[in-house]
Enzyme design. Structure first.
Site, PDB file in Angstrom:
ATOM      1  N   TYR A   1      19.842  -9.516  16.118  1.00  0.00           N
ATOM      2  CA  TYR A   1      20.228  -8.790  17.322  1.00  0.00           C
ATOM      3  C   TYR A   1      21.729  -8.484  17.305  1.00  0.00           C
ATOM      4  O   TYR A   1      22.160  -7.390  17.695  1.00  0.00           O
ATOM      5  CB  TYR A   1      19.873  -9.604  18.575  1.00  0.00           C
TER       6      TYR A   1
ATOM      7  N   ASN B   1      10.288  -2.188  23.739  1.00  0.00           N
ATOM      8  CA  ASN B   1       9.923  -1.105  22.814  1.00  0.00           C
ATOM      9  C   ASN B   1       8.489  -0.650  23.090  1.00  0.00           C
ATOM     10  O   ASN B   1       7.549  -1.424  22.921  1.00  0.00           O
ATOM     11  CB  ASN B   1      10.064  -1.625  21.375  1.00  0.00           C
TER      12      ASN B   1
ATOM     13  N   CYS C   1      10.476  -3.224  15.808  1.00  0.00           N
ATOM     14  CA  CYS C   1      11.324  -4.225  16.450  1.00  0.00           C
ATOM     15  C   CYS C   1      11.015  -5.634  15.942  1.00  0.00           C
ATOM     16  O   CYS C   1      11.818  -6.553  16.140  1.00  0.00           O
ATOM     17  CB  CYS C   1      11.163  -4.154  17.969  1.00  0.00           C
ATOM     18  N   HIS C   2       9.868  -5.803  15.255  1.00  0.00           N
ATOM     19  CA  HIS C   2       9.532  -7.132  14.714  1.00  0.00           C
ATOM     20  C   HIS C   2      10.483  -7.549  13.598  1.00  0.00           C
ATOM     21  O   HIS C   2      10.521  -8.716  13.220  1.00  0.00           O
ATOM     22  CB  HIS C   2       8.081  -7.161  14.207  1.00  0.00           C
TER      23      HIS C   2
ATOM     24  N   GLU D   1       4.685  -7.863   5.461  1.00  0.00           N
ATOM     25  CA  GLU D   1       5.685  -7.064   4.755  1.00  0.00           C
ATOM     26  C   GLU D   1       6.325  -7.837   3.609  1.00  0.00           C
ATOM     27  O   GLU D   1       6.653  -7.255   2.575  1.00  0.00           O
ATOM     28  CB  GLU D   1       6.741  -6.577   5.744  1.00  0.00           C
TER      29      GLU D   1
END
Length: 201
Positions: A140, A163, A171-172, A198
């Site tokens: 952040y 979001n 946003c993850h 991912e």
């Protein structure tokens, strides 16, 4: 098949296939004539069922089951327009790209997005999020610096938490400075699952 009776007492049969075909014709007509404010559908994914909603401008909302789909549709009716219809074909491309993502075959989305549910700094942060690459993370604090407002760490967190297009707008991929997950609209298990997906690719 269901029997229906008119006021004249005449019975007629309507099959599920007939109803499906009628809905499809209504959907196509509404889209072609510009009579639809929002079209929506649901898709099954490894992180649960997602609600997808779109306007003529593009994908406007991705919602998790824990948000309550009826509540999400009510909110869209209030904020965008009351002409809302289940319109699966309108979201075929979005659904296909999400399936490719969850199969590990897609690393970025190529969808038109409608950002009207956000504004100001929140929208600025959300528009930046796709620049965080697949399999990468940032904090952040770092994100606040990247969007030109280093002191706005809490506001960045709020932008991520609100979001309206999670997964597609990633946003993850934003974590706390200490490396812990922070919050997530879909729940921390979902955020963890997306990051694991991912990192495994």
């Amino acid at each position: 098949m269901s029997d229906n009776t008119t006021e004249l007492g005449i019975q007629f049969a309507v099959s599920e296939d007939d109803l499906t075909a009628l809905h499809a014709r209504l959907e196509i007509g509404a889209v072609q004539q510009g009579l639809l404010d929002v079209g929506y559908r649901t898709v099954d994914t490894p992180i649960g069922t997602l609600l997808l909603a779109a306007t003529e401008a593009g994908l406007v909302r991705v919602a998790f089951e824990n948000e309550g789909f009826d509540a999400v549709l009510d909110d869209l009716a209030t904020r965008i327009g009351s002409r809302i219809l289940r319109a699966p074909a309108m979201l075929d491309d979005a659904a296909a790209q999400l399936h490719e993502y969850f199969d590990g075959r897609r690393h970025e989305f190529g969808l038109a997005l409608d950002h009207r549910l956000s504004s100001g700094f929140r929208e600025q942060v959300q528009r930046y999020l796709p620049q965080i690459g697949y399999g990468q993370t940032t904090t952040y604090k770092q994100l606040a610096q990247r969007v030109g407002n280093p002191a706005a760490i809490r506001a960045v967190g709020t932008a991520c938490a609100t979001n309206p297009l999670p997964v597609v707008v990633p946003c993850h991929r934003v974590l706390r400075t200490d490396g812990t997950l922070g919050g997530y609209l879909g729940g921390l298990e979902v955020k963890s699952a997306l990051l694991a997906l991912e990192s495994a690719a």
